[in-house]
Design a protein around this motif. Sequence first.
Motif, PDB file in Angstrom:
ATOM      1  N   ILE A 138     -17.257  10.655  49.545  1.00 16.48           N
ATOM      2  CA  ILE A 138     -17.141  10.269  48.692  1.00 16.48           C
ATOM      3  C   ILE A 138     -17.843   9.433  47.303  1.00 16.48           C
ATOM      4  O   ILE A 138     -18.979  10.145  46.400  1.00 16.48           O
ATOM      5  CB  ILE A 138     -15.814   9.619  48.306  1.00 16.48           C
ATOM      6  N   LYS A 152     -18.890  17.045  49.099  1.00 16.58           N
ATOM      7  CA  LYS A 152     -16.879  16.911  48.299  1.00 16.58           C
ATOM      8  C   LYS A 152     -16.713  17.382  49.883  1.00 16.58           C
ATOM      9  O   LYS A 152     -17.123  17.627  51.059  1.00 16.58           O
ATOM     10  CB  LYS A 152     -17.766  18.808  47.641  1.00 16.58           C
ATOM     11  N   ILE A 210     -11.760  19.431  47.738  1.00 16.31           N
ATOM     12  CA  ILE A 210     -11.622  21.273  47.425  1.00 16.31           C
ATOM     13  C   ILE A 210     -10.729  22.181  48.779  1.00 16.31           C
ATOM     14  O   ILE A 210     -11.528  21.500  49.769  1.00 16.31           O
ATOM     15  CB  ILE A 210     -13.036  21.814  48.088  1.00 16.31           C
ATOM     16  N   THR A 211      -9.876  22.679  47.517  1.00 14.64           N
ATOM     17  CA  THR A 211      -8.807  22.663  48.824  1.00 14.64           C
ATOM     18  C   THR A 211      -9.658  24.309  49.787  1.00 14.64           C
ATOM     19  O   THR A 211     -10.112  24.740  49.117  1.00 14.64           O
ATOM     20  CB  THR A 211      -7.581  23.206  48.198  1.00 14.64           C
ATOM     21  N   PHE A 218      -9.465  10.529  43.375  1.00  9.98           N
ATOM     22  CA  PHE A 218     -10.517  10.676  44.116  1.00  9.98           C
ATOM     23  C   PHE A 218     -10.659  12.477  43.849  1.00  9.98           C
ATOM     24  O   PHE A 218     -10.727  12.869  44.953  1.00  9.98           O
ATOM     25  CB  PHE A 218     -11.338  10.407  45.118  1.00  9.98           C
ATOM     26  N   LYS A 219      -8.963  13.114  43.201  1.00  8.31           N
ATOM     27  CA  LYS A 219      -8.897  13.787  43.419  1.00  8.31           C
ATOM     28  C   LYS A 219      -9.907  15.648  43.134  1.00  8.31           C
ATOM     29  O   LYS A 219     -10.149  16.592  43.761  1.00  8.31           O
ATOM     30  CB  LYS A 219      -7.751  14.404  42.163  1.00  8.31           C
ATOM     31  N   LYS A 220     -10.741  14.657  42.150  1.00  9.11           N
ATOM     32  CA  LYS A 220     -12.140  15.897  41.809  1.00  9.11           C
ATOM     33  C   LYS A 220     -12.845  15.788  42.460  1.00  9.11           C
ATOM     34  O   LYS A 220     -14.018  16.885  42.944  1.00  9.11           O
ATOM     35  CB  LYS A 220     -12.881  15.615  40.749  1.00  9.11           C
ATOM     36  N   ASN A 221     -13.269  15.366  43.875  1.00 11.45           N
ATOM     37  CA  ASN A 221     -13.569  15.068  45.299  1.00 11.45           C
ATOM     38  C   ASN A 221     -13.967  15.599  46.350  1.00 11.45           C
ATOM     39  O   ASN A 221     -14.385  16.554  47.721  1.00 11.45           O
ATOM     40  CB  ASN A 221     -14.292  14.075  45.912  1.00 11.45           C
ATOM     41  N   HIS A 261     -21.515  11.413  47.734  1.00 10.41           N
ATOM     42  CA  HIS A 261     -21.411  12.555  46.751  1.00 10.41           C
ATOM     43  C   HIS A 261     -21.363  14.188  47.608  1.00 10.41           C
ATOM     44  O   HIS A 261     -21.544  15.064  47.558  1.00 10.41           O
ATOM     45  CB  HIS A 261     -23.002  12.955  45.757  1.00 10.41           C
ATOM     46  N   TYR A 282     -20.945  18.964  52.213  1.00 10.62           N
ATOM     47  CA  TYR A 282     -19.869  19.247  52.330  1.00 10.62           C
ATOM     48  C   TYR A 282     -18.734  18.703  53.263  1.00 10.62           C
ATOM     49  O   TYR A 282     -19.591  18.422  53.880  1.00 10.62           O
ATOM     50  CB  TYR A 282     -19.018  20.190  52.397  1.00 10.62           C
TER      51      TYR A 282
END
Length: 103
Positions: A67, A72, A91-92, A86-89, A70, A50
Amino acid sequence: LFFDYELMQNLVKKNFKIFVVGDKLKIKKVNNLGFINKKKIESLQSRSKYSLCSGENIYSLFIIECIANHVKILIDKKKMKKVKIFKKNFITFNNSNSNIKRI
């Protein structure tokens, strides 16, 4: 203020290993690496799961490299609306304990 010190302190309390590149943070148990060269950053990113997006530039070269490696990206829930690709990368987080447990 672009950086969430409270989140960092909560992650430290949960025994996460925290490494900071660039400006130093005055938070105990945080490993401040200072300004390091690109090769060292790439090595660190390749071992990381992360990274925290500070908010001033969600598509900085550092974040794009994360990104690509890999990693997050943790981003404040309020800033997620700026994310278009790249929204899937990403985490809010909202700094609640339940959110931190997910990480």
